[in-house]
Design a protein around this motif. Structure first.
Motif, short mmCIF file in Angstrom:
data_model
loop_
_atom_site.label_atom_id
_atom_site.label_comp_id
_atom_site.label_asym_id
_atom_site.label_seq_id
_atom_site.Cartn_x
_atom_site.Cartn_y
_atom_site.Cartn_z
N PRO A 82 0.91 -1.30 0.02
CA PRO A 82 0.14 0.27 0.20
C PRO A 82 1.49 1.27 0.11
CG PRO A 82 -0.06 -0.93 1.76
CD PRO A 82 0.85 -1.43 1.62
N ASP A 83 0.32 2.16 0.05
CA ASP A 83 1.10 3.94 -0.41
C ASP A 83 1.20 3.90 0.90
OD1 ASP A 83 1.04 4.24 -2.90
OD2 ASP A 83 -0.86 4.04 -3.04
N GLN A 84 0.18 4.49 1.60
CA GLN A 84 -0.17 3.84 3.24
C GLN A 84 -1.00 3.44 4.05
OE1 GLN A 84 -1.11 7.20 0.43
NE2 GLN A 84 0.84 7.93 0.28
N VAL A 85 -0.71 3.34 5.15
CA VAL A 85 -1.43 2.92 6.11
C VAL A 85 -2.05 3.17 7.51
CG1 VAL A 85 -1.65 0.80 7.42
CG2 VAL A 85 -0.45 0.63 5.29
N TYR A 86 -2.99 3.10 7.67
CA TYR A 86 -3.79 4.29 9.00
C TYR A 86 -4.01 2.42 9.82
CZ TYR A 86 -7.45 5.32 12.62
OH TYR A 86 -8.35 5.25 13.31
N TYR A 87 -3.77 3.22 11.23
CA TYR A 87 -3.52 1.92 12.77
C TYR A 87 -4.22 2.46 13.88
CZ TYR A 87 0.49 0.50 10.04
OH TYR A 87 1.49 -0.01 9.30
N ASP A 88 -4.94 2.02 14.44
CA ASP A 88 -5.95 1.43 15.26
C ASP A 88 -6.21 0.78 16.19
OD1 ASP A 88 -7.04 2.13 17.41
OD2 ASP A 88 -9.20 2.86 16.64
N ILE A 89 -4.34 0.12 16.48
CA ILE A 89 -4.35 -1.07 17.31
C ILE A 89 -4.12 -0.45 19.17
CG2 ILE A 89 -2.95 -2.81 17.75
CD1 ILE A 89 -1.28 -1.71 14.91
N ARG A 90 -4.52 -1.46 20.28
CA ARG A 90 -4.87 -1.30 21.68
C ARG A 90 -5.73 -1.96 22.21
NH1 ARG A 90 -10.72 0.56 20.94
NH2 ARG A 90 -11.58 1.31 19.38
N PRO A 91 -5.68 -2.60 22.94
CA PRO A 91 -6.27 -3.33 23.88
C PRO A 91 -7.59 -2.49 24.10
CG PRO A 91 -4.28 -2.43 25.15
CD PRO A 91 -4.62 -2.13 24.65
N GLN A 92 -8.76 -3.67 23.93
CA GLN A 92 -10.57 -3.23 24.68
C GLN A 92 -10.96 -3.29 24.99
OE1 GLN A 92 -13.22 -4.49 21.57
NE2 GLN A 92 -13.20 -2.74 20.60
N GLN A 93 -10.71 -5.25 25.76
CA GLN A 93 -11.54 -5.26 26.62
C GLN A 93 -9.99 -5.82 27.91
OE1 GLN A 93 -13.21 -9.63 27.35
NE2 GLN A 93 -12.35 -9.60 25.06
N THR A 96 7.04 -7.26 2.92
CA THR A 96 6.13 -6.06 3.11
C THR A 96 5.42 -6.56 4.11
OG1 THR A 96 5.91 -5.75 0.89
CG2 THR A 96 3.97 -5.15 1.94
N ASP A 97 4.53 -7.92 4.13
CA ASP A 97 3.94 -8.34 5.72
C ASP A 97 4.34 -7.33 7.00
OD1 ASP A 97 2.18 -9.26 3.88
OD2 ASP A 97 2.32 -11.20 3.98
N LEU A 98 6.15 -7.78 6.95
CA LEU A 98 6.71 -7.55 8.53
C LEU A 98 6.10 -6.06 8.20
CD1 LEU A 98 7.19 -9.73 10.30
CD2 LEU A 98 7.25 -10.74 7.97
N ARG A 99 6.93 -5.03 7.57
CA ARG A 99 6.97 -3.90 7.68
C ARG A 99 5.81 -3.04 8.00
NH1 ARG A 99 9.92 -4.61 2.34
NH2 ARG A 99 13.17 -3.84 2.66
N ILE A 100 4.68 -3.79 7.40
CA ILE A 100 3.14 -3.16 7.63
C ILE A 100 3.08 -3.51 9.27
CG2 ILE A 100 0.91 -3.24 7.50
CD1 ILE A 100 1.56 -3.85 4.40
N LEU A 101 3.28 -4.84 9.79
CA LEU A 101 3.04 -5.32 11.41
C LEU A 101 4.36 -3.96 11.79
CD1 LEU A 101 2.91 -8.40 11.34
CD2 LEU A 101 1.11 -7.55 11.47
N GLU A 102 4.93 -4.12 11.84
CA GLU A 102 6.10 -3.37 12.64
C GLU A 102 5.69 -2.04 12.81
OE1 GLU A 102 11.44 -3.52 12.84
OE2 GLU A 102 10.13 -3.75 10.88
N ALA A 103 5.55 -1.02 11.88
CA ALA A 103 4.98 0.24 11.96
C ALA A 103 4.23 0.59 12.14
CB ALA A 103 4.89 0.80 10.04
N GLY A 104 2.97 -0.57 11.94
CA GLY A 104 1.60 -0.18 13.20
C GLY A 104 2.10 -0.44 15.01
N ILE A 105 3.38 -1.17 15.64
CA ILE A 105 3.03 -1.67 16.92
C ILE A 105 4.48 -0.21 17.15
CG2 ILE A 105 2.26 -3.15 17.07
CD1 ILE A 105 5.63 -4.39 17.13
N GLN A 106 4.68 0.60 16.26
CA GLN A 106 6.06 1.70 16.78
C GLN A 106 5.43 2.52 17.63
OE1 GLN A 106 9.40 0.39 16.37
NE2 GLN A 106 8.77 -0.92 16.14
N THR A 107 4.41 3.33 17.01
CA THR A 107 3.97 4.15 17.59
C THR A 107 2.83 3.92 18.05
OG1 THR A 107 4.72 5.68 15.91
CG2 THR A 107 2.44 6.81 17.56
N THR A 108 2.72 4.57 19.68
CA THR A 108 1.43 4.60 20.96
C THR A 108 -0.54 4.96 19.91
OG1 THR A 108 2.18 3.31 22.51
CG2 THR A 108 0.26 3.88 22.22
N GLY A 109 -1.38 4.81 19.82
CA GLY A 109 -2.52 5.57 19.82
C GLY A 109 -2.63 5.22 17.94
#
Length: 349
Positions: free
Chosen positions: A192-203, A328-341
Motif C-alpha cells: 500500500p501507499d499509506q497505512v492507518y492504524y488503530d491498535i489497542r487493548p479493548q477489553q 511488506t507484511d512484516l514492515r506493515i506489522l512493525e510500523a503498526g506497533i512503533q507508535t501508541t495510538g
C-alpha cells in the motif's frame, strides 16, 4: 518425488493446521517431530509412533538427520527467528508458522541466509486458502464489479476476557491475526501507499492489544482489515464495493470448525460452505441490467501451502509467498506497533 520433512512443535498448530493435511499428501513424508516436552496429545503421539514417525526431545538429532529436507516450525512466535536460523544453517528448508518473525530485519536475515545456502524459507500463510478469501479473489479476477473501490475484511470473535494479559507485541492480536488479514490484501494488491492504524487493548486491561482496525490505502482504493474479540453479532466476512456493484460474503472458512469437530481433510464435505453462506453479488452488467447472484464458495484447503512448497523445492516454481510480500507484511506489522495510538505511516518513501 517425495520430500522428507520434520515438524518442530507438537501443540495445537501442528495437530490442527499441519498434520491432518500432511496425512493426505503422498509426496510428503513426516519422518520426525521435535518437541521439548511432548506434554499434550498423548493419543496422537502414540498414533504417530505406531506409524513410524520418530518423536524426539533432542533438537540436535533433527538438525543432524541428512534425510530431512524440509522443516515446519509451529512453536510460539517469539521462537521462530532463532529456530529458523539454526535450521537454515544446517541445510534445512523451512516453512514457518505466522508471523514469520518479529521484524523486517529478522526476515531479511533469514531470506538472505536461505539464498546463500540455496534453500527456501517461507511463512505458512494458510489463509490464502480460506474459502471466503478464494471467493473474494474470484470476484476480483472475473471483474463482476468493475474497478474495486473499497474492501472491508473482518476476523472477529466473541471471547470475553477477565484476566489481564501483558507481554510483547508479537503475542498480541495484531501480530497473531493481523498477519493473516494483511497478507491477504498484500497478496491481492501489493504494497500500500499509506497505512492507518488503530491498535489497542479493548477489553484486556494489560498491555497486549486485542483489537485492531487498519486501513491500507492504494491509488483510488482502500482495504480495511478489522478484528475484535467482542463482536456478538457478526459483520460480513468480506464487503467489496466497485464501480459496477457490490459483493457481500458472510461466514468464515469452515476448515477450522470441521477440524475442531474431528472432521478431517479427505472426509466427505470437509470445509464446504453451506449454500446459505454463499457470497452475494449485486452488480450491473454490460447491458445496464442489475444482476443478483449467489456465488458458490470454493472449497478451501490449507494443505495447498504444502503443495506449493513441494512445487518450489522439486520443480523450481516461485514461492507461494514471495520475499517482497514477506517483507511488506512484516514492515506493515512493525510500523503498526512503533507508535501508541492511532497513526498513519507512509510506505512510498
Amino acid at each position: 518425488m517425495t520430500v522428507t520433512m520434520a515438524l518442530v512443535g507438537f501443540g495445537k498448530s501442528a495437530n490442527r493446521y499441519h498434520l491432518p493435511y500432511l496425512q493426505q499428501r503422498q509426496n510428503l513424508r513426516v519422518k520426525m517431530i521435535y518437541d521439548h516436552g511432548f506434554r499434550h496429545y498423548s493419543e496422537k503421539q502414540a498414533e504417530y509412533r505406531q506409524a513410524g514417525v520418530q518423536l524426539t526431545t533432542d533438537f540436535s538429532e533433527l538438525l543432524a538427520d541428512p534425510d530431512i529436507q524440509l522443516v515446519t516450525i509451529t512453536t510460539p512466535a517469539a521462537t521462530h527467528f532463532e529456530l529458523a536460523k539454526q535450521l537454515l544453517l544446517n541445510g534445512k528448508n523451512v516453512l514457518v508458522e505466522k508471523p514469520f518473525c518479529e521484524t523486517a530485519e529478522e526476515a531479511e536475515t533469514l531470506l538472505n541466509l536461505a539464498k546463500e545456502k540455496g534453500l527456501v524459507a517461507m511463512p505458512f500463510q494458510n489463509r490464502r486458502f480460506d474459502s471466503d478469501y478464494l471467493s473474494l479473489a474470484q470476484v476480483l479476477q472475473v471483474g463482476y464489479l468493475g474497478r474495486p473501490l473499497e474492501i472491508e475484511s473482518h476476523l472477529d470473535h466473541y471471547r470475553r476476557q477477565s484476566t489481564q494479559q501483558d507481554g510483547v507485541a508479537i503475542n498480541g492480536q495484531f501480530y497473531g491475526l493481523g498477519i493473516h488479514t494483511i497478507d491477504q490484501m498484500v497478496a491481492l494488491f501489493g504494497q500500500p501507499d499509506q497505512v492507518y492504524y488503530d491498535i489497542r487493548p479493548q477489553q484486556n486491561q494489560g498491555n497486549l492489544d486485542d483489537y485492531y482496525e487498519v486501513d491500507l490505502f492504494y491509488d483510488g482504493f482502500k482495504a480495511k482489515v478489522k478484528s475484535s474479540n467482542l463482536i456478538a453479532t457478526p459483520y460480513p466476512k468480506f464487503i467489496l464495493h466497485g464501480t459496477m456493484g457490490s459483493f457481500i460474503k458472510y461466514g468464515i472458512d469452515q476448515q477450522e470448525n470441521d477440524l475442531k469437530a474431528q472432521i478431517m481433510p479427505g472426509m466427505t464435505n470437509f470445509g464446504q460452505d453451506a449454500p446459505s453462506a454463499y457470497g452475494h453479488l449485486h452488480y450491473q452488467n454490460s447491458n445496464g441490467d442489475w444482476i443478483d447472484k449467489d456465488l458458490p464458495t470454493p472449497t478451501g484447503d490449507y494443505g495447498r501451502v504444502y503443495d506449493a512448497m513441494v512445487a518450489t523445492l522439486t520443480a523450481g516454481q516461485p514461492k507461494l509467498v514471495s520475499d517482497t510480500e514477506i517483507l511488506t507484511d512484516l514492515r506493515i506489522l512493525e510500523a503498526g506497533i512503533q507508535t501508541t495510538g492511532p497513526h498513519v505511516v507512509d510506505f512510498t518513501d
